[in-house]
Write a protein that holds these residues in place. Structure first.
Motif, PDB file in Angstrom:
ATOM      1  N   LEU A   1      -2.409   4.087   6.366  1.00 29.10           N
ATOM      2  CA  LEU A   1      -1.201   3.265   6.456  1.00 29.10           C
ATOM      3  C   LEU A   1       0.054   4.113   6.583  1.00 29.10           C
ATOM      4  O   LEU A   1       0.980   3.771   7.350  1.00 29.10           O
ATOM      5  CB  LEU A   1      -1.101   2.364   5.218  1.00 29.10           C
TER       6      LEU A   1
ATOM      7  N   LEU B   1       4.174   1.229   1.423  1.00 23.75           N
ATOM      8  CA  LEU B   1       3.045   0.396   1.839  1.00 23.75           C
ATOM      9  C   LEU B   1       1.716   1.046   1.489  1.00 23.75           C
ATOM     10  O   LEU B   1       0.802   0.389   0.953  1.00 23.75           O
ATOM     11  CB  LEU B   1       3.129   0.139   3.339  1.00 23.75           C
TER      12      LEU B   1
ATOM     13  N   SER C   1       4.534  -4.706   4.304  1.00 23.84           N
ATOM     14  CA  SER C   1       3.974  -4.808   5.653  1.00 23.84           C
ATOM     15  C   SER C   1       4.809  -5.732   6.535  1.00 23.84           C
ATOM     16  O   SER C   1       4.956  -5.505   7.740  1.00 23.84           O
ATOM     17  CB  SER C   1       2.531  -5.296   5.578  1.00 23.84           C
TER      18      SER C   1
END
Length: 435
Positions: free
Chosen positions: A132, A99, A79
């Motif tokens: 994400l 991620l 991140s």
């Protein structure tokens, strides 16, 4: 290939895009390596720390701590990589994959460790991965718009797939946080040395109620639910509590009162009606009493408030056991009483202080009646086995000393036999039968 990409509004990656993908891949490998390094260097320590401080109430989480640390560190490092530079869609593609995968695996390990069902854990992890990954490649707005478009309007609110998905995530996350907070707080209270067992149990119950209420209010606010919508059902809920849930609420309040006045606490030996045993747990609804037979009786808290309860260890754990013994009239009482005292004193569970005693309680029809009085400090281990041990020892002592035990005896006097005359001076009564 180029025609297909042009038709779909896409283009082949340029040299700059390829360079971004290479740099992003190298940084992803570094992030994953950091996760592996954190697992190998600190995984065992984190697991041991969690087991020591929290695992008493959450045994399922400390075993997963190394995996949680590896995936969590990898997700955190990835991140940071994603936020440190405005990556293009090509550069964000491997970052989003890494991620999303790391965060999904970390979330799955945490949820499973907190007792969340496997299918719910994988469902939440999949939603987290998609969110994400879509955010990394710039397609999250399109997905949310699509989910929000599938639904219906109910009054002033819209019931859509996006709302259902958000509500599911909020509910699962709140449940996980409540379980984690409850375990941490409960273990912290249990480790406190200034409180006794009853106060610790009361503190744990009150902390659990406070955490659940706070989580409910927070989730209601987070989901945007208007509390005035429940005003219609408040009257019905009051009636339900007054009628259907009267016993449940009464047992809940009775349990809190029992914990506050400390009249009954875990470990006490109590007698309630026909139930005799030691208190294993004081729950919200009932008290668990384990008998010497291994049976567990669940006695409602309200019964302990309204019925007579014998608490053998309320102020003192010492309990006196009475063992009746009779000896024959023709034996030496002094020797017999000394043997009774010796048999009680040699029993391993009988206390030396207060010392046992022997009382002569009466002259019975068949023998001289005594009572051995012995004190024990562990009534939860039973009383009958103490009597059995003392009487077994006394039996062999009586055998060695020649002390006789009484048995039932009856004397029959025969006044006359058939055909014999009655004694002089005695006449047969009118209703007396002839033998």
């Amino acid at each position: 290939m180029e025609a297909w990409l042009d038709a779909n509004g896409l283009a082949l990656p340029s040299r700059m895009d390829a360079l971004e993908v290479a740099i992003a891949g190298a940084l992803i490998v570094l992030a994953l390596a950091l996760g592996v390094f954190a697992q190998r260097s600190f995984g065992a320590r984190a697991s041991q720390f969690w087991k020591t401080h929290v695992a008493h109430h959450g045994e399922g989480l400390w075993e997963r701590m190394p995996a949680i640390l590896r995936h969590g560190v990898a997700a955190l490092a990835t991140s940071i990589v994603m936020s440190a530079y405005p990556w293009s869609a090509w550069g964000g593609l491997p970052i989003g994959l890494a991620l999303g995968s790391a965060a999904a695996l970390a979330a799955h390990q945490v949820l499973r460790g907190l007792g969340i069902p496997r299918w719910i854990s994988w469902l939440v992890s999949s939603i987290l991965f998609i969110a994400l990954f879509s955010r990394a490649v710039g397609g999250l707005d399109a997905i949310t718009a699509t989910l929000d478009g599938v639904g219906v309007d109910v009054g002033r609110r819209r019931l859509s797939l996006l709302a259902i998905t958000s509500a599911l995530l909020v509910i699962v996350i709140i449940i996980a946080i409540v379980r984690l907070a409850n375990r941490i707080v409960s273990h912290a209270i249990a480790r406190t040395t200034t409180l006794d067992a009853t106060q610790k149990l009361l503190g744990q119950k009150l902390a659990t109620i406070a955490i659940v209420v706070a989580a409910f209010l927070f989730s209601i606010d987070l989901l945007g639910i208007d509390l005035t919508a429940f005003a219609v059902f408040s009257g019905a809920m009051g009636l339900a509590v007054g009628f259907g849930l009267q016993k449940t609420v009464g047992n809940l309040i009775a349990g809190i009162i029992l914990l506050m006045d400390r009249s009954i606490k875990p470990g006490d030996v109590i007698v309630v009606g026909d139930s005799f045993g030691w208190v294993n747990k004081i729950g919200v609804r009932a008290v668990s009493v384990v008998t010497r037979d291994g049976k567990e009786h669940l006695i409602p808290n309200e019964n302990l408030m309204t019925q007579e309860v014998e608490n053998w260890s309320f102020t003192n754990r010492n309990v006196r056991v009475r063992i009746p013994v009779s000896v024959a009239y023709n034996c030496d009482l002094k020797v017999a009483q000394e043997l009774m005292f010796a048999a009680a004193a040699e029993s391993p569970r009988v206390l030396a202080s207060p010392k046992p005693n022997v009382w002569l309680t009466g002259f019975g029809n068949d023998g001289v009646e005594h009572e051995i009085l012995a004190w024990i400090s562990d009534p939860e281990s039973g009383v009958g086995n103490v009597r059995s041990d003392v009487l077994n020892r006394l039996w062999w002592k009586f055998k060695e000393a020649g002390v006789a035990l009484p048995f039932a005896q009856r004397d029959i006097y025969v006044r006359s036999w058939p055909g014999e005359p009655l004694p002089v001076g005695r006449d047969r009564a009118p209703d007396e039968p002839t033998i």
